[in-house]
Each structure stands twice: as structure tokens, then as C-alpha cells.
Write a protein that holds these residues in place. Structure first.
Motif, mmCIF file in Angstrom:
data_model
loop_
_atom_site.group_PDB
_atom_site.id
_atom_site.type_symbol
_atom_site.label_atom_id
_atom_site.label_comp_id
_atom_site.label_asym_id
_atom_site.label_seq_id
_atom_site.Cartn_x
_atom_site.Cartn_y
_atom_site.Cartn_z
ATOM 1 N N ALA A 96 1.040 -1.434 -0.022
ATOM 2 C CA ALA A 96 0.075 -0.209 0.100
ATOM 3 C C ALA A 96 0.529 1.050 0.560
ATOM 4 O O ALA A 96 0.768 2.254 -1.022
ATOM 5 N N LEU A 97 1.743 1.009 0.393
ATOM 6 C CA LEU A 97 2.837 2.583 0.921
ATOM 7 C C LEU A 97 3.252 2.649 -0.828
ATOM 8 O O LEU A 97 4.100 3.578 -0.962
ATOM 9 N N ALA A 98 3.630 1.372 -1.109
ATOM 10 C CA ALA A 98 4.146 2.020 -2.349
ATOM 11 C C ALA A 98 3.500 2.180 -3.632
ATOM 12 O O ALA A 98 4.469 3.114 -4.651
ATOM 13 N N GLU A 158 2.062 1.257 11.590
ATOM 14 C CA GLU A 158 2.704 0.538 10.975
ATOM 15 C C GLU A 158 3.087 0.671 9.801
ATOM 16 O O GLU A 158 3.805 0.125 9.642
ATOM 17 N N ILE A 159 2.296 1.699 9.012
ATOM 18 C CA ILE A 159 2.740 1.951 8.003
ATOM 19 C C ILE A 159 3.820 2.894 8.007
ATOM 20 O O ILE A 159 5.060 3.052 8.302
ATOM 21 N N LEU A 160 4.329 4.345 9.594
ATOM 22 C CA LEU A 160 4.911 4.951 10.079
ATOM 23 C C LEU A 160 6.538 3.872 10.594
ATOM 24 O O LEU A 160 7.386 4.902 10.007
ATOM 25 N N GLU A 161 6.327 3.175 10.479
ATOM 26 C CA GLU A 161 7.947 1.813 11.482
ATOM 27 C C GLU A 161 7.871 1.632 9.915
ATOM 28 O O GLU A 161 9.073 0.874 10.697
ATOM 29 N N ILE A 162 7.521 0.828 8.935
ATOM 30 C CA ILE A 162 8.402 0.666 7.315
ATOM 31 C C ILE A 162 8.631 2.082 7.205
ATOM 32 O O ILE A 162 8.902 2.030 5.542
ATOM 33 N N LEU A 163 8.302 3.295 7.368
ATOM 34 C CA LEU A 163 8.583 4.429 6.571
ATOM 35 C C LEU A 163 10.294 4.403 6.313
ATOM 36 O O LEU A 163 11.398 3.582 7.307
ATOM 37 N N PRO A 164 11.374 5.015 5.506
ATOM 38 C CA PRO A 164 12.267 4.697 5.751
ATOM 39 C C PRO A 164 13.318 5.037 6.494
ATOM 40 O O PRO A 164 12.925 6.315 7.309
ATOM 41 N N LYS A 165 14.420 5.054 7.296
ATOM 42 C CA LYS A 165 15.296 4.704 8.663
ATOM 43 C C LYS A 165 15.585 6.575 8.187
ATOM 44 O O LYS A 165 15.230 7.042 7.622
#
Length: 174
Positions: free
Chosen positions: A18-20, A40-47
Motif C-alpha cells: 500500500a505504501l509503494a 505500522e505504516i510509520l514503522e516501515i518508512l525509510p530510516k
């Protein structure tokens, strides 16, 4: 505070897909599409795009942001996105609430104990850099967000941006 590895693999795959599709879209909409939480979306954002501070830093972070001048305060639910511009009042605790009153259109009562963490978010939003602090609840949703404001040219206000980055960097180093 959850680590990326805490997201179950199937949820993580849905969140990444979904983020992609819309990497600069509304986090809540991306989360809804993937049937995951905004956290969970915030957790998978780039470092570095989402720096998490513990709930024990609520008062210190609020106090620092109360020196930023007028900010954009947003409450986003499935039914409304409420935006208010103004300064953050200093606030005080009483009877289980963090009470904010003062010479600002931003006022009310926050159930501070429901805040599970605070996340400094620095990411593109509809093609422009956006910087905000999300006060997250235990369900993985934002209680509310405080954004660095934009000027007449729609650029982030430089003085506020420096204060945001300084505060974020402090908590990233902890």
C-alpha cells in the motif's frame, strides 16, 4: 514502541504494498487500504523518516513545541480531519487530563495517559516535505498531530523546521 520486526509478515507485506502505491499519501488512507494501523505504516518508512520517543517524554516534547509559535494542529479520525492553527498553550495536568488553555484557538483536554508514544515524522506528502509530531495511542493511531507550518510560498517555515529537527535529533540520539 514497536520495532519493524514486531509487525507480522502478512501485515508488513500489505503495508509495504500500500505504501509503494502512494508513498507520499495520507498515512491513515494507506493504513486503511492495507488493513493495518497508521503506526505500522510509520514503522516501515525509510530510516529516519519516523523517530519514536517514549510516552514519558510527552511533557518535555509538548513544552518544547509550545515555543514554536503558530503550528498546525490536526485531529484525524475516519469522520473528520480537524485543522487548527495557533500556538500550543503550556498546559497543566489535573484529574487525569493534560489541560491546554490560553490565548490560542488550540485548547481542550488531552487524556495524556492514552499516549503510548510520540513519533517525529519527516516525509513527503503530496510531493512536498512535511514535518510533524504524532501523539500515538495504544491502538496504533494518532491522537493528534502537530505540524511545522508553511509560509505564503508553501515552504516549511525555516525557524520551526530547525526547532523540529533539533528536537527530533535529540530523541533519535537517545
Amino acid at each position: 514502541m514497536n520495532a519493524v520486526s514486531d509487525i507480522k509478515p502478512d501485515r508488513r507485506e500489505r503495508a509495504l504494498a500500500a505504501l509503494a502505491e502512494k508513498p507520499d499519501g495520507v498515512v491513515e488512507a494507506i493504513a486503511s487500504k492495507a488493513d493495518v494501523t497508521p503506526a505500522e505504516i510509520l514503522e516501515i518508512l525509510p530510516k529516519g523518516a519516523a523517530v519514536v520517543a517514549g510516552k514519558e517524554h510527552f511533557l518535555d516534547i509538548w513544552s518544547a513545541m509550545s515555543t514554536w509559535g503558530d503550528v498546525l494542529f490536526i485531529v484525524h479520525t475516519e469522520d473528520i480531519v480537524l485543522e487548527a492553527e495557533g500556538s500550543l498553550p503550556a498546559g497543566s495536568e489535573a484529574q487525569g487530563w493534560f489541560n491546554i488553555h490560553g490565548d490560542s484557538p488550540i485548547g481542550g483536554h488531552i487524556r495524556k495517559d492514552n499516549c503510548a508514544s510520540l513519533t517525529f515524522v519527516d516525509r513527503a506528502f503530496h510531493g512536498r516535505r512535511s514535518c510533524s509530531v504524532w501523539f500515538m495511542n495504544g491502538k496504533g493511531a494518532a491522537m493528534f498531530k502537530v505540524f511545522v507550518r508553511r509560509d505564503a510560498n508553501r515552504e516549511l517555515i525555516a525557524e520551526q523546521l530547525v526547532k523540529f529537527e533539533t528536537l527530533r535529533n535529540h530523541y533519535a540520539a537517545l
